[in-house]
Design a protein around this motif. Sequence first.
Motif, PDB file in Angstrom:
ATOM      1  N   TYR A  53       0.625  -1.400   5.474  1.00 30.84           N
ATOM      2  CA  TYR A  53       0.853  -0.026   5.903  1.00 30.84           C
ATOM      3  C   TYR A  53       0.868   0.879   4.686  1.00 30.84           C
ATOM      4  N   ASP A  54       0.140   2.003   4.787  1.00 28.87           N
ATOM      5  CA  ASP A  54       0.088   2.951   3.679  1.00 28.87           C
ATOM      6  C   ASP A  54       1.307   3.868   3.714  1.00 28.87           C
ATOM      7  N   THR A  55       1.331   4.871   2.835  1.00 32.22           N
ATOM      8  CA  THR A  55       2.495   5.754   2.727  1.00 32.22           C
ATOM      9  C   THR A  55       2.750   6.561   3.989  1.00 32.22           C
TER      10      THR A  55
ATOM     11  N   LEU B  79       0.835  -1.200   0.000  1.00 38.79           N
ATOM     12  CA  LEU B  79       0.000   0.000   0.000  1.00 38.79           C
ATOM     13  C   LEU B  79       0.871   1.253   0.000  1.00 38.79           C
TER      14      LEU B  79
ATOM     15  N   ARG C 217      -3.681  -0.653   7.615  1.00 32.37           N
ATOM     16  CA  ARG C 217      -4.945  -0.765   6.883  1.00 32.37           C
ATOM     17  C   ARG C 217      -5.296  -2.231   6.669  1.00 32.37           C
TER      18      ARG C 217
ATOM     19  N   THR D 203       3.140  -5.513   3.599  1.00 34.19           N
ATOM     20  CA  THR D 203       1.808  -6.125   3.658  1.00 34.19           C
ATOM     21  C   THR D 203       2.004  -7.592   4.001  1.00 34.19           C
TER      22      THR D 203
END
Length: 93
Positions: free
Chosen positions: A78-80, A57, A85, A62
Amino acid sequence: NQANGVYQGIITSANGFQVTSDLSLVTTIDDAGQVSGRCGSMACVGYRASQIALGTLGGSYTVTIGMNNAGVLVGLGYDTSERQRAVMWKLNP
């Protein structure tokens, strides 16, 4: 095999998929013997004797944490901004 306190080895699923990366782990297995988990920093699945990278992400990693026999995988990533998430993937038959 152990290096720096981390066990390393080769995990082979029923369909011939091998997980060999130092940072890999298998988290799920379905009734057909297909495995999923993390290959390096990316969620992955052994599907039809191939490794499929499921992507990130944009953050650090992930990983899958569940898989059913219909090819639906769930996990987290994990997003930026490094916020955790929930993620769902669907494999095409």
